[in-house]
Design a protein around this motif. Sequence first.
Motif: not given
Length: 355
Positions: A333-346
Amino acid sequence: MDGWWDRNLKDINKFRLRFAGHACVTAQRSRGPGVDLRYQQSRNALMRLLGIATTHNKVVLDEPAYPLFNRLADATEILTETCGLSSKEAGLLTRKVNPLLRIANIVLFGETGVGKTSVINLIAGHAIAPVSSSVRGCTLDSKEYRLTANESHLRIFDTVGLNSPTVNQSDYLHAIKKAYKLIDALNRAGGVDLLLFCMRGGRLNDAQLKNYRLFQEYLCEKKVPVAIVVTHLEQEDDMEQWWTDNEEGLRSFKIDFIGHACVTAINKNTHLFKDKLEESRQTVLRLLRTHVHEPGTPFFMETDKWLSAFLKKMGYLIRGGTLPKMRAIREKLVEECRITRERANAIIEELQRQE
């Protein structure tokens, strides 16, 4: 002519002017002899800018740089940050505008090789989508096409489905980026109006059933109508007879549908099947005219919530039934979808919380 844009881009950005694109043109025809190059360049620039098919289907923008609904998404931010509206007020305003501006969105799905891309070309009336003989493709990979049919504008998402009833953990991880791209695009486009299930004439197999579940149940939560397009029927004397012979079998597999089209979309030796191709095109157009005559109430969810719900259900297809480690999903989610770690954790938290 495009130099004007370059000279003024700094001021455009300074004042936060948002545009879907631009065209620097002249509308003045040259009075001299020969081809008016500047006028023709201007005309071509405007046609590319519009990003939709002309009356004769000569121009189609299949990868819009900044679609209309991206601008509406940004409008919510501008209304809150610049105009001082609350998030609720801004959301209410943009939701009222959306139905007036959106066009119908269709998700075309099915196994690789059933003729999905050829169906798009059949609808358009000419080749706008490249047809590949390759069987490769990552599950949920997608490409957006815009075209006109029945004098209405359509947006069709051509997707890559499952080629086997199950996936392994590696396939699941590879599909995360594709799922995010598709869901985000559908969200920005205003949701899904119709699922078009493309299947080859013949016996229904497990992979086709799993594709149906993947899109109708997992992606759209059984809230989007499904129409079926049966392909590769060019050798049949009466293509509709296939449906008469097989409809009961489809219903026995609990496949729900609101309509169907039995067609050939063959792209080789087309001169041998000219009449059947035209019959097929009219059959598909009638299907769309009946069920996508105007955008109704589409299905959509907030992107992150939609993604977490879909990833949870897609996990049912993993051999062994065990999801990959949450750490691996988070990194995708973070590396390939380029979303923030906060969003990924949610998203991960929501994924773990769902039953």
